[in-house]
Scaffold this active site. Structure first.
Site, PDB file in Angstrom:
ATOM      1  N   HIS A  17      34.735 -10.179   0.385  1.00  0.00           N
ATOM      2  CA  HIS A  17      36.163 -10.174   0.060  1.00  0.00           C
ATOM      3  C   HIS A  17      36.923 -11.218   0.877  1.00  0.00           C
ATOM      4  O   HIS A  17      37.677 -12.036   0.324  1.00  0.00           O
ATOM      5  CB  HIS A  17      36.737  -8.785   0.317  1.00  0.00           C
ATOM      6  CG  HIS A  17      38.181  -8.645  -0.047  1.00  0.00           C
ATOM      7  ND1 HIS A  17      38.590  -8.239  -1.293  1.00  0.00           N
ATOM      8  CD2 HIS A  17      39.318  -8.869   0.665  1.00  0.00           C
ATOM      9  CE1 HIS A  17      39.909  -8.227  -1.337  1.00  0.00           C
ATOM     10  NE2 HIS A  17      40.378  -8.601  -0.152  1.00  0.00           N
ATOM     11  N   GLU A  18      36.712 -11.199   2.181  1.00  0.00           N
ATOM     12  CA  GLU A  18      37.423 -12.151   3.044  1.00  0.00           C
ATOM     13  C   GLU A  18      36.954 -13.583   2.811  1.00  0.00           C
ATOM     14  O   GLU A  18      37.748 -14.528   2.905  1.00  0.00           O
ATOM     15  CB  GLU A  18      37.243 -11.764   4.514  1.00  0.00           C
ATOM     16  CG  GLU A  18      37.778 -10.384   4.879  1.00  0.00           C
ATOM     17  CD  GLU A  18      39.243 -10.203   4.550  1.00  0.00           C
ATOM     18  OE1 GLU A  18      39.989 -11.208   4.523  1.00  0.00           O
ATOM     19  OE2 GLU A  18      39.668  -9.061   4.295  1.00  0.00           O
ATOM     20  N   HIS A  21      39.018 -15.116   0.038  1.00  0.00           N
ATOM     21  CA  HIS A  21      40.296 -15.658   0.506  1.00  0.00           C
ATOM     22  C   HIS A  21      40.090 -16.986   1.247  1.00  0.00           C
ATOM     23  O   HIS A  21      40.815 -17.962   1.029  1.00  0.00           O
ATOM     24  CB  HIS A  21      40.971 -14.665   1.460  1.00  0.00           C
ATOM     25  CG  HIS A  21      41.454 -13.406   0.802  1.00  0.00           C
ATOM     26  ND1 HIS A  21      42.312 -13.398  -0.269  1.00  0.00           N
ATOM     27  CD2 HIS A  21      41.196 -12.100   1.090  1.00  0.00           C
ATOM     28  CE1 HIS A  21      42.567 -12.153  -0.617  1.00  0.00           C
ATOM     29  NE2 HIS A  21      41.897 -11.349   0.179  1.00  0.00           N
TER      30      HIS A  21
END
Length: 366
Positions: A17-18, A21
């Protein structure tokens, strides 16, 4: 080992997820000064040319940091490559990339599962309808039904003659229709709990749960499933797509039930401890269950992060959409106040869920 494996999977999904980003920002030339997996004390740190990479003691979380409001930032406030100075579209890409990364990763996990383990194939149909899961504080739980019970008869409907896939599906649909017609009216069941055990007589009373009459169970055909090698790459991708669709619909259905019937379903919400326990339990079963768990939680993480709540990606996306509609940003003080309040509430909820799940494990009720 199962617990450590479950924690590792959850940490991997957060990393994915990170990383979404991070990659979306870097590919657009946006400054990123921190990339951290976990919270708390630093276990490992590496200072790159621009970004500090770190692994912290508590792996159940992570964040990507931007130097926009950092007092020690080497960049001037009007630097066009600061996130805050980028157009709304660029910032939307960064904020939504974590969700997209989790959704894509879930599909890749399913592709890997079918490629390595094989394609599920039904080899034998058994009589009755399998109760795959019993929801907490549901009519089924109160009546004494348990997961892995097999319903052979409900009222005057006989399911003990099921012999093939068509009749198994027909029996499952018939039982669901029967339950929906019997709101607040007892339904006598004949249940097989274990092979060779006596038939149990159990009475359950369906009730309105959200917008449907139900007893609070997940049902499945009572069948044996084996894994066979895939016949072609096309079959792997097709089967992964079908499984992916089922998991997405399962997540959306669960979220809908939570929103529509919060009082009855809130007790089913789990935090990190509950998720780790579930993963550890599945790790003891088989590899296929662990693959499915990984894909399910990855999709769940994506959907939850899309909710328009402060401190979640969805909250940031909502602010960006409002900015696009208004043609200018909301007051900075308002954004910060809302985000800080949301973060406090989110952390508070996390603490409550950790205590709830831990207590359930200690007392043996979870």
């Amino acid at each position: 080992m199962p617990v450590l494996l479950s924690i590792a999977i959850l940490a991997l999904l957060i990393l994915v997820h990170e990383a979404g980003h991070f990659a979306a920002a870097k590919l657009q030339g946006i400054h990123v000064n921190r990339f951290s997996l976990g919270f708390g004390p630093v276990l490992w740190r590496y200072q790159g040319k621009e970004t500090e990479y770190a692994i912290r003691a508590l792996p159940l979380g992570g964040y990507v940091g931007f130097p926009d409001d950092d007092e020690r930032s080497p960049y001037p406030p009007d630097d066009p490559d600061l996130l805050k100075n980028r157009p709304v579209a660029d910032r939307l890409v960064v904020m939504s990339a974590g969700v997209m990364a989790n959704l894509a990763f879930a599909y890749l996990v399913l592709v890997l599962m079918f490629a390595t383990l094989g394609i599920p194939s039904v080899t034998r149909i058994h009589p009755g309808i399998l109760i795959a899961q019993v929801m907490p504080d549901s009519p089924a739980e109160r009546a004494g039904l348990q997961a892995e019970d097999v319903v052979l008869r409900a009222a005057d409907h006989d399911y003990s003659t099921v012999a093939d896939e068509a009749s198994a599906l027909a029996a499952l649909n018939d039982f669901q229709a029967l339950i929906r017609r019997r709101q607040n009216r007892p339904v006598p069941l004949q249940v097989q709990r274990g092979e060779g055990d006596p038939i149990l007589e159990i009475t359950v009373t369906p009730e309105m749960r959200g917008e449907v009459v139900a007893i609070g169970v997940n049902l499945a055909p009572n069948q044996e499933v084996t894994l066979r090698p895939a016949q072609s790459p096309a079959e792997i991708f097709a089967e992964a797509g079908n499984a992916y669709q089922r998991l997405v619909m399962m997540n959306l259905s669960g979220l809908q039930q939570l929103l529509q019937n919060f009082q009855n379903t809130a007790t089913q919400v789990s935090g990190p401890v509950g998720i780790v326990k579930l993963g550890a339990d599945l790790a003891r079963d088989d590899a296929a269950s662990l693959f499915n768990f990984t894909a399910l939680i990855s999709i769940n993480l994506a959907i939850l992060n899309l909710l328009p709540l402060p401190a979640l990606d969805g909250g940031h996306i909502a602010f960006l959409i409002l900015e696009a509609i208004r043609g200018k940003r909301l007051p900075k003080e308002l954004e910060e106040r809302v985000m800080q309040t949301g973060l406090v509430l989110l952390l508070g909820l996390g603490v409550v869920l950790i205590f709830k799940d831990t207590l359930a494990i200690v007392t043996g009720s979870g």
